[in-house]
Design a protein around this motif. Structure first.
Motif, PDB file in Angstrom:
ATOM      1  N   ASN B  57      49.032  31.692  42.620  1.00 29.20           N
ATOM      2  CA  ASN B  57      49.035  32.706  44.121  1.00 29.20           C
ATOM      3  C   ASN B  57      48.600  34.783  43.693  1.00 29.20           C
ATOM      4  OD1 ASN B  57      51.010  31.572  46.510  1.00 29.20           O
ATOM      5  ND2 ASN B  57      52.096  31.569  44.869  1.00 29.20           N
ATOM      6  N   CYS B  58      48.209  33.901  41.894  1.00 28.65           N
ATOM      7  CA  CYS B  58      48.306  35.399  41.712  1.00 28.65           C
ATOM      8  C   CYS B  58      46.546  35.283  40.565  1.00 28.65           C
ATOM      9  CB  CYS B  58      49.342  35.835  40.951  1.00 28.65           C
ATOM     10  SG  CYS B  58      49.982  35.948  41.024  1.00 28.65           S
ATOM     11  N   ALA B  59      46.301  34.199  39.987  1.00 29.10           N
ATOM     12  CA  ALA B  59      45.646  34.225  39.092  1.00 29.10           C
ATOM     13  C   ALA B  59      44.031  34.684  39.901  1.00 29.10           C
ATOM     14  CB  ALA B  59      45.633  32.740  38.118  1.00 29.10           C
ATOM     15  N   SER B  60      43.786  34.190  40.999  1.00 28.75           N
ATOM     16  CA  SER B  60      42.350  34.316  41.341  1.00 28.75           C
ATOM     17  C   SER B  60      42.411  35.763  41.678  1.00 28.75           C
ATOM     18  CB  SER B  60      42.578  33.640  43.293  1.00 28.75           C
ATOM     19  OG  SER B  60      43.127  34.321  44.065  1.00 28.75           O
ATOM     20  N   CYS B  61      42.979  36.811  41.408  1.00 30.97           N
ATOM     21  CA  CYS B  61      42.519  37.908  41.430  1.00 30.97           C
ATOM     22  C   CYS B  61      42.382  38.074  39.715  1.00 30.97           C
ATOM     23  CB  CYS B  61      43.382  39.135  42.401  1.00 30.97           C
ATOM     24  SG  CYS B  61      43.126  38.635  43.717  1.00 30.97           S
ATOM     25  N   HIS B  62      43.892  38.798  40.121  1.00 32.07           N
ATOM     26  CA  HIS B  62      44.153  38.762  38.122  1.00 32.07           C
ATOM     27  C   HIS B  62      43.848  38.134  37.118  1.00 32.07           C
ATOM     28  CE1 HIS B  62      46.132  41.945  40.095  1.00 32.07           C
ATOM     29  NE2 HIS B  62      46.636  41.449  41.056  1.00 32.07           N
ATOM     30  N   GLY B  63      43.426  36.728  37.495  1.00 36.99           N
ATOM     31  CA  GLY B  63      42.884  35.707  36.191  1.00 36.99           C
ATOM     32  C   GLY B  63      44.084  34.948  35.478  1.00 36.99           C
ATOM     33  N   ASP B  64      43.435  33.927  35.111  1.00 38.31           N
ATOM     34  CA  ASP B  64      44.471  33.297  34.300  1.00 38.31           C
ATOM     35  C   ASP B  64      45.211  33.965  33.347  1.00 38.31           C
ATOM     36  OD1 ASP B  64      44.079  31.200  35.734  1.00 38.31           O
ATOM     37  OD2 ASP B  64      42.997  30.176  34.505  1.00 38.31           O
ATOM     38  N   PHE B  65      45.193  35.143  32.454  1.00 37.49           N
ATOM     39  CA  PHE B  65      46.221  35.677  31.558  1.00 37.49           C
ATOM     40  C   PHE B  65      46.684  37.210  31.841  1.00 37.49           C
ATOM     41  CE2 PHE B  65      43.348  32.095  29.590  1.00 37.49           C
ATOM     42  CZ  PHE B  65      44.585  31.522  29.431  1.00 37.49           C
ATOM     43  N   GLY B  66      45.892  37.234  33.233  1.00 39.76           N
ATOM     44  CA  GLY B  66      46.345  38.893  33.585  1.00 39.76           C
ATOM     45  C   GLY B  66      44.836  39.689  33.398  1.00 39.76           C
ATOM     46  N   GLU B  67      44.156  38.890  33.011  1.00 42.81           N
ATOM     47  CA  GLU B  67      43.336  40.033  32.301  1.00 42.81           C
ATOM     48  C   GLU B  67      41.891  40.653  33.684  1.00 42.81           C
ATOM     49  OE1 GLU B  67      43.571  36.538  32.188  1.00 42.81           O
ATOM     50  OE2 GLU B  67      41.239  35.944  32.823  1.00 42.81           O
ATOM     51  N   ALA B  68      42.109  39.674  34.962  1.00 44.14           N
ATOM     52  CA  ALA B  68      41.700  40.155  36.093  1.00 44.14           C
ATOM     53  C   ALA B  68      40.225  39.631  36.266  1.00 44.14           C
ATOM     54  CB  ALA B  68      41.475  41.690  35.719  1.00 44.14           C
ATOM     55  N   VAL B  69      39.691  39.843  37.825  1.00 43.03           N
ATOM     56  CA  VAL B  69      38.538  38.926  38.176  1.00 43.03           C
ATOM     57  C   VAL B  69      37.935  40.184  38.374  1.00 43.03           C
ATOM     58  CG1 VAL B  69      37.628  37.424  39.578  1.00 43.03           C
ATOM     59  CG2 VAL B  69      39.726  36.836  38.106  1.00 43.03           C
ATOM     60  N   GLY B  70      36.318  40.256  38.166  1.00 43.18           N
ATOM     61  CA  GLY B  70      35.649  41.397  38.682  1.00 43.18           C
ATOM     62  C   GLY B  70      36.571  42.870  38.478  1.00 43.18           C
ATOM     63  N   ARG B  71      36.690  43.408  39.432  1.00 45.25           N
ATOM     64  CA  ARG B  71      37.203  44.939  39.287  1.00 45.25           C
ATOM     65  C   ARG B  71      38.929  45.017  40.264  1.00 45.25           C
ATOM     66  NH1 ARG B  71      34.429  48.981  38.252  1.00 45.25           N
ATOM     67  NH2 ARG B  71      36.065  50.354  39.255  1.00 45.25           N
ATOM     68  N   TRP B  72      39.050  43.580  40.128  1.00 37.86           N
ATOM     69  CA  TRP B  72      40.807  43.454  40.556  1.00 37.86           C
ATOM     70  C   TRP B  72      41.542  43.668  39.213  1.00 37.86           C
ATOM     71  CZ3 TRP B  72      42.336  43.053  45.492  1.00 37.86           C
ATOM     72  CH2 TRP B  72      40.987  41.813  45.988  1.00 37.86           C
ATOM     73  N   PRO B  73      43.063  44.150  39.758  1.00 40.45           N
ATOM     74  CA  PRO B  73      43.483  44.821  38.486  1.00 40.45           C
ATOM     75  C   PRO B  73      43.662  44.179  37.361  1.00 40.45           C
ATOM     76  CG  PRO B  73      44.885  45.644  40.658  1.00 40.45           C
ATOM     77  CD  PRO B  73      43.294  44.903  40.780  1.00 40.45           C
ATOM     78  N   VAL B  74      43.849  44.562  35.940  1.00 42.32           N
ATOM     79  CA  VAL B  74      44.080  44.152  34.804  1.00 42.32           C
ATOM     80  C   VAL B  74      45.716  43.905  34.393  1.00 42.32           C
ATOM     81  CG1 VAL B  74      44.189  43.958  31.844  1.00 42.32           C
ATOM     82  CG2 VAL B  74      42.314  44.425  33.804  1.00 42.32           C
ATOM     83  N   LEU B  75      46.708  42.765  34.177  1.00 44.08           N
ATOM     84  CA  LEU B  75      47.882  43.028  34.341  1.00 44.08           C
ATOM     85  C   LEU B  75      48.164  42.927  32.270  1.00 44.08           C
ATOM     86  CD1 LEU B  75      48.899  40.917  37.805  1.00 44.08           C
ATOM     87  CD2 LEU B  75      48.586  43.100  36.876  1.00 44.08           C
ATOM     88  N   ALA B  76      47.676  42.632  32.067  1.00 46.20           N
ATOM     89  CA  ALA B  76      47.920  41.876  30.772  1.00 46.20           C
ATOM     90  C   ALA B  76      46.663  42.623  29.695  1.00 46.20           C
ATOM     91  CB  ALA B  76      48.310  40.722  30.466  1.00 46.20           C
ATOM     92  N   GLY B  77      47.582  42.887  28.329  1.00 48.89           N
ATOM     93  CA  GLY B  77      46.780  43.637  27.279  1.00 48.89           C
ATOM     94  C   GLY B  77      46.164  44.651  27.384  1.00 48.89           C
ATOM     95  N   GLY B  78      45.852  45.566  26.473  1.00 47.33           N
ATOM     96  CA  GLY B  78      45.789  46.928  25.972  1.00 47.33           C
ATOM     97  C   GLY B  78      46.371  47.428  25.295  1.00 47.33           C
TER      98      GLY B  78
END
Ligand code: HEC
Ligand code: HEC
Ligand SMILES: [Ca+2]
Ligand SMILES: [Ca+2]
Ligand SMILES: [Ca+2]
Ligand SMILES: [Ca+2]
Ligand SMILES: [Ca+2]
Ligand SMILES: [Ca+2]
Ligand SMILES: [Co+2]
Ligand SMILES: [Co+2]
Lengths: 405, 215, 405, 215
Positions: B57-78
């Protein structure tokens, strides 16, 4: 056809007259009728004003349904923003809600939780107040230096309308706020279910629950049928499509008051609950989207000033990049927590201009330079950039967003 | 004629409008969650369960590791970047409280189909986001109402109250300079025209990287 | 699909909850996004406000191109009229003029005749002022008794916007008015070439040549690109599509100041140059188009008051047909020659109401009854009917235009 | 902050804006005519010439004798009706000055094709309207710049200045009554519902005769 022959003769003689043909020849609009009074039940701007529109910046966000568009400040005058041009910011598109199906709930630390229909709300005493609304991220792109070429983009997350609504205080009193209540959570009915924590003192001071703007119903993009009005505070707190108010003893630390709308400082610390919008101003004309097209001579410089601390006491204008300042003429009603319009009229000698404006509010706060802000806040704050804006105008009247030393 | 809203007729008065909300009505809308746990529903979910829901439900935008696809929000790291030129502000690097993660996912995600997740789903997703951010490291970790308040986010201590008033430009009140305030002629140090990230009418410049984003 | 299954379970349990389903069930607008910020560059009202429109009365005139439509006063609040809802009155349709082809000429008793382009005019000092505009024929149908069932029709030739423009004084001074000059003829560029004579004193006092309304450009129906603003004076004098100003030593006695806009008295005499609009008010809610739908209890009565002599000092409201009066609460900015909004909140016991409002202006003028006016003016004046309006509200909340003894 | 427009910066000052109008430009727009004859162009026309032009260009709306077709304006008749319940205000019965007839026809008629008439046409039409109103009775009467000022309209003397201030409701200033101002309960003397000339949404009630028109 005596009448029409006479007309032709007249037209022929006019064509030879010395002067501007739009004057010496009879124009169509002076001869043939226009649309009647049954054609436009709700009027729209002239076809010649088609460029006066909100604009968005596609690369700013992943999708225009969680994004921003900007008020065309350079095309407007006075202090009222027309409803159709108030910038939009929403997090899941503009919700379309039938007012008959809209409800406002009050719960939490109150004597009795209540539900109001729109019709109920309109039975409380109503008030009409003009307030500016500025997104805390307005001018946020400019922290690292001049970037966007036009005040629509640098300062256009700003509007000012006359709200009609009821006092938040009155509806909270109706539910009976318990003495332990210190904060109010406001929640929207849209698909982002936007939430913000508002200090109870502010809620009881001057917040409104508004259903009208500029005389008519709120616009869809502004939260129809109901929005919170939090005068002087950052726009994100003015929850749109307002459906719930919860009274609590602590702030909620919601996403829009932790992940967003907190101001990161160079030492890695971040300010939170930076609610009030600081004293600020911008020259709207001339500006990159509104160059000087008339050459040397009499020139009208105009702009907007506002402060989350009350009225604007004074605006100074510099045409030489801050070397010398001239006090501008503030015109129109000077209403607390509303936009103020200023003008500075001068004779342009055709030389380079470095235009700046500097507002001073009733509390004595003076609008700082961008470098003064950067000296304490660095360049990562995103929000609350109220630094002095510079437009460079060259000999051809072309204007550009610059920074000067 | 200007009436003071604070002193309006009927101030403090009751108007006998509206009706009492039923418990079910309050329950339907009162889904907010506070750092002290107020508002947390019953339920639980593990990192592993969260991963499955996230991938779907989420990885399509936020990426498999929360790293984000394109300009969708990053959820992890930093983590450790907050003092950098380009800080990466994520749940792990920036967010002060875990309650916000639960609350926000529950009210607003997945983007486009909000309010579709069960309480257990949200516990599991919150656990998985903690895992993506190395706040928990065990795939079998189960987040629930009872252990929720024991989780503390790394950056919690770095939030301070609004102290703008103490900044020099506001604290050192003095009449602003009017004449000969800066020596010499103004010199341009930066042109927007050089970066030129200004949107043009009818031009879609999604590719141009801005120097700073608006979150 | 763990996520979606969970959602379905949730929805099922909500459906059985005790309460209003618009609350206990998740609504579409709380789940799915709305339109993004690139969809409405210029916004329009919500689809649920489709009845908030100008309306015309087909039988009033031979053709809608020389006719009137009316502002829906009963659907508005505050003191600002949205641009799209300002009533229209034109004599040859609404002229469509490219601002690049528009000119303003000054001629007659001046040192030098001048031509201005729109760009020239925008180089004069600009001012922003909120003024009401009322057609002298507003309420004209009611001289012979109650006729039209709704304040949109009885009082809707009225609007109030913030104008942006330059002072007529400044542009007349630019041409240099000769000492023999006493009147100014204003002429429109539309196919009716509307003309009115304005006393020079008024022209030099507070008249404006306006190109903006409520922040944006004037609307076509209001004279885009340029109109005269004659504060407090009858609407017909506010010449739209303004193209010429001639200074003269006498009034011109044009059709709109002889055949029309003169007030016929019972003795066959007619007043002319009755410029100022008298002190007036009307209750906009409840009213025939806006009945009381909530039954007994707390009721908000609201309306508008205005005067061509300055600000409104007081508004009194009667709910028993003028037997007893209660001073209403005037709310919002009280600006000279602008609309004032008043409210009277009361607990309705469900009995018959005979609603009236009575305005008093800063000069002390008190709004008269219709019968007081008829006693001196008869019923043939057409113009300047500022008599007190009565709405009868029955036990069901239905309101009607009546006269009472 | 509220600046007084009367005291604005630059009041009385010249701004050096605009340009001088050429004589042809002023002539093109300066077509207004005053009662004293100021503005009258050279030219002339007879009643008989006027009738021909009128029948062709005007009668379709205003009627062959100025009596009007349907709701278009009446141009003749009504003499002696100004004190009646339903006065008929026409050029002959009401208008104080002939210059207004010339000026208005020239600037605004024929409706739908304004500014299409020559100066001679307008002299002829003005003469014909006078004839329709019995102000002149000779079909051969010629109206021209030179005899224009000698024509006086019957109702000229009945116009008076604005004396609203002297009316009792304004002249007799007194504090308005607030309590028990009228004895007894309000009694309705007239209902709009009885006449019901209110336009209904989407209903075209052109046939309903209103009790009073708006001119
Ligand atoms: C279609 C794209 C999309 C999908 C699918 C999606 N998200 Fe999001 N997510 C977004 C967007 C866009 C935002 C930012 C919304 C805003 O700020 O208006 C966001 C924000 C977030 C945030 C807050 C980020 C921050 O830094 O503030 C979290 C946490 C999150 N999403 C979690 C999830 C989870 C968990 C799921 C799946 C259940 C999910 N998202 C599915 C697009 C998506
Ligand atoms: C298509 C219909 C039409 C035609 C043809 C027409 N008129 Fe008119 N006339 C009108 C209307 C409509 C008005 C009122 C306009 C308004 O008040 O906005 C009017 C007004 C007048 C008036 C002023 C009446 C008053 O009482 O104020 C005069 C005089 C007049 N017309 C003369 C003429 C003459 C002369 C011609 C021909 C050259 C002419 N009209 C052709 C429709 C017409
Ligand atoms: Ca029609
Ligand atoms: Ca709660
Ligand atoms: Ca995975
Ligand atoms: Ca787009
Ligand atoms: Ca003239
Ligand atoms: Ca004939
Ligand atoms: Co802030
Ligand atoms: Co008048």
């Amino acid at each position: 056809k005596a009448g029409l022959a006479g007309g032709a003769a007249l037209a022929a003689s006019k064509a030879q007259a010395a002067g501007d043909p739009v004057i010496t020849e009879v124009q169509d609009w002076n001869r043939y009728p226009g649309d009647g009074v049954d054609v436009h039940p709700y009027g729209m701007p002239s076809q010649f004003e088609a460029d006066v529109v909100r604009r968005n910046v596609a690369w700013l966000t992943a999708d225009p349904i969680s994004s921003i568009n900007f008020t065309p400040l350079h095309s407007l005058d006075g202090i009222i923003t027309p409803n159709g041009l108030c910038f939009e910011r929403h997090h899941a598109g503009a919700a379309v809600i039938d007012p008959k199906e809209h409800r406002l709930m009050i719960n939490g630390l109150v004597d009795k939780p209540l539900i109001f229909t729109m019709e109920d709300l309109k039975r409380f005493p109503r008030y009409n107040r003009v307030y500016f609304l500025e997104c805390a991220a307005n001018s946020g792109m400019e922290w690292r230096g001049a970037q966007l070429n036009g005040c629509q983009f640098t300062h256009g997350m700003l509007h000012c309308v006359m709200y009609t609504g009821v006092l938040l205080k009155d509806i909270l009193n109706e539910a009976g706020v318990k003495t332990s209540g210190k904060w109010v959570l406001a929640e929207g009915a849209d698909a982002s279910a936007m939430t913000r924590s508002i200090p109870l003192d502010k809620a009881m001071e001057d917040c409104m629950v508004a259903f009208g703007q500029n005389g008519e119903a709120l616009r869809t993009e502004q939260g129809y049928p109901l929005r919170l009005v939090v005068p002087g505070f950052e726009g994100n707190m003015w929850v749109k499509w307002l459906r719930r108010l919860e009274v609590g003893d602590e702030p909620w630390q919601q996403r829009e008051e932790t992940s967003k709308y907190t101001d990161l400082l160079p030492n890695g610390k971040a300010r939170r609950f930076t609610f009030a919008m600081d004293v600020k101003s911008v020259i709207t004309n001339p500006s990159p989207q509104a160059p000087i097209t008339h050459g040397k001579g009499r020139t009208v410089l105009t702009g907007l000033a506002w402060s989350g601390h009350g009225t604007i006491k004074r605006v100074d204008v510099s045409i030489d990049g801050g070397r010398n300042w001239h006090t501008a003429r503030i015109d129109g009603p000077s209403l607390s927590l509303a936009l103020h319009r200023f003008y500075y009229e001068f004779d342009w000698d055709g030389s380079d201009l470095y235009l700046q404006s500097r507002a001073i509010d009733e509390k004595g706060y003076v609008q700082p330079t961008k470098n003064e802000l950067r000296a304490t806040r660095g360049e990562n704050s995103i929000y609350h950039n109220n630094g002095i804006q510079t437009w460079y105008v060259n000999k051809d009247g072309v204007a550009e967003n610059v920074e000067v030393s | 004629g200007e009436a003071d809203p604070k002193a309006g007729e009927g101030a403090g008065e009751q108007f006998h409008l509206g009706r009492v909300a039923t418990p079910d009505e309050v329950a339907a809308w009162d889904i907010d969650v506070r750092p002290d746990g107020l508002g947390l529903p019953e339920g639980s979910g593990t990192v592993a369960q969260g991963e499955a829901i996230f991938d779907e439900n989420c990885a399509s935008c936020h990426g498999d590791f929360g790293e984000a696809v394109g300009r969708w929000p990053v959820l992890a790291g930093g983590q450790g970047t907050l003092k950098d030129d380009r800080p990466v502000k994520t749940i792990g690097s920036y967010w002060p409280y875990l309650s916000t993660v639960y609350d926000y996912i529950h009210r607003a995600m997945p983007f486009g189909n909000a309010r579709s997740l069960s309480n257990d789903d949200v516990y599991a997703l919150t656990a998985y986001v903690l895992y993506l951010n190395d706040v928990v490291t065990d795939e079998d970790f189960e987040l629930s109402k009872s252990n929720f308040a024991s989780i503390h986010m790394p950056n919690e201590k770095n939030f301070i109250p609004d102290d703008r008033d103490s900044e020099p430009q506001y604290a050192n009140e003095s009449e602003p300079c009017m004449t000969d305030c800066i020596p010499g002629k103004a010199k341009i140090t930066m042109h927007a025209a050089v970066l030129d990230v200004t949107p043009e009418a009818n031009a879609d410049k999604k590719d141009e990287a801005p120097a700073a984003g608006i979150e």
